[in-house]
Design a protein around this motif. Structure first.
Motif, PDB file in Angstrom:
ATOM      1  N   LYS A  15     -11.235  -1.162  -9.727  1.00  0.00           N
ATOM      2  CA  LYS A  15     -10.819  -1.999  -8.599  1.00  0.00           C
ATOM      3  C   LYS A  15      -9.745  -2.998  -9.017  1.00  0.00           C
ATOM      4  N   ARG A  18      -6.515  -1.127  -9.060  1.00  0.00           N
ATOM      5  CA  ARG A  18      -6.085  -0.811  -7.685  1.00  0.00           C
ATOM      6  C   ARG A  18      -5.542  -2.050  -7.002  1.00  0.00           C
ATOM      7  N   ASP A  19      -6.226  -3.170  -7.171  1.00  0.00           N
ATOM      8  CA  ASP A  19      -5.781  -4.417  -6.545  1.00  0.00           C
ATOM      9  C   ASP A  19      -4.443  -4.873  -7.105  1.00  0.00           C
ATOM     10  N   GLY A  22      -1.888  -2.612  -5.707  1.00  0.00           N
ATOM     11  CA  GLY A  22      -1.855  -2.557  -4.250  1.00  0.00           C
ATOM     12  C   GLY A  22      -2.243  -1.194  -3.697  1.00  0.00           C
ATOM     13  N   VAL A  23      -2.951  -0.391  -4.483  1.00  0.00           N
ATOM     14  CA  VAL A  23      -3.331   0.956  -4.058  1.00  0.00           C
ATOM     15  C   VAL A  23      -4.424   0.877  -3.001  1.00  0.00           C
ATOM     16  N   LYS A  24      -4.240   1.609  -1.925  1.00  0.00           N
ATOM     17  CA  LYS A  24      -5.183   1.629  -0.802  1.00  0.00           C
ATOM     18  C   LYS A  24      -5.690   3.055  -0.579  1.00  0.00           C
ATOM     19  N   PRO A  25      -6.813   3.200   0.132  1.00  0.00           N
ATOM     20  CA  PRO A  25      -7.280   4.548   0.470  1.00  0.00           C
ATOM     21  C   PRO A  25      -6.209   5.313   1.246  1.00  0.00           C
ATOM     22  N   TRP A  27      -3.594   6.782  -0.216  1.00  0.00           N
ATOM     23  CA  TRP A  27      -2.393   6.923  -1.033  1.00  0.00           C
ATOM     24  C   TRP A  27      -2.455   8.237  -1.798  1.00  0.00           C
ATOM     25  N   PRO A  44       2.414   5.400  -1.624  1.00  0.00           N
ATOM     26  CA  PRO A  44       1.810   5.096  -0.323  1.00  0.00           C
ATOM     27  C   PRO A  44       2.163   6.166   0.703  1.00  0.00           C
ATOM     28  N   HIS A  47       4.723   5.507   6.666  1.00  0.00           N
ATOM     29  CA  HIS A  47       4.239   4.644   7.741  1.00  0.00           C
ATOM     30  C   HIS A  47       4.320   5.376   9.071  1.00  0.00           C
TER      31      HIS A  47
END
Length: 83
Positions: A15, A18-19, A22-25, A27, A44, A47
């Protein structure tokens, strides 16, 4: 902190990492073999929202409509815009 490889070859990205990245679900994780280890690059998703007008608040001056039309017509004709 070490993590175990799961039965399907899955690993956990910590985590904290990831934080920081800036990795988000959702990606995409691109993997590349680099000698004796794997490099992972996170991309990412594209958009879905329109960006139209998102920079409007940063524009200080606007062209008069007639000047904008002349510039556009000149560009479409292949020449430089003239005032």
């Amino acid at each position: 902190m070490p993590y175990l490889v799961g039965p399907k070859g899955q690993i956990v990205v910590a985590k904290e990492l990831r934080d920081r990245l800036g990795v988000k679900p959702g990606w995409i994780a691109l993997q590349r073999l680099a000698g004796d280890h794997i490099e992972v690059y996170f991309v990412p998703p594209e958009h879905e929202a329109s960006l139209k007008g998102s920079l409007a608040r940063h524009i200080r001056a606007r062209l008069p409509r007639a000047l904008g039309r002349r510039a556009r017509a000149s560009l479409e004709a292949g020449g430089p815009a003239r005032h």
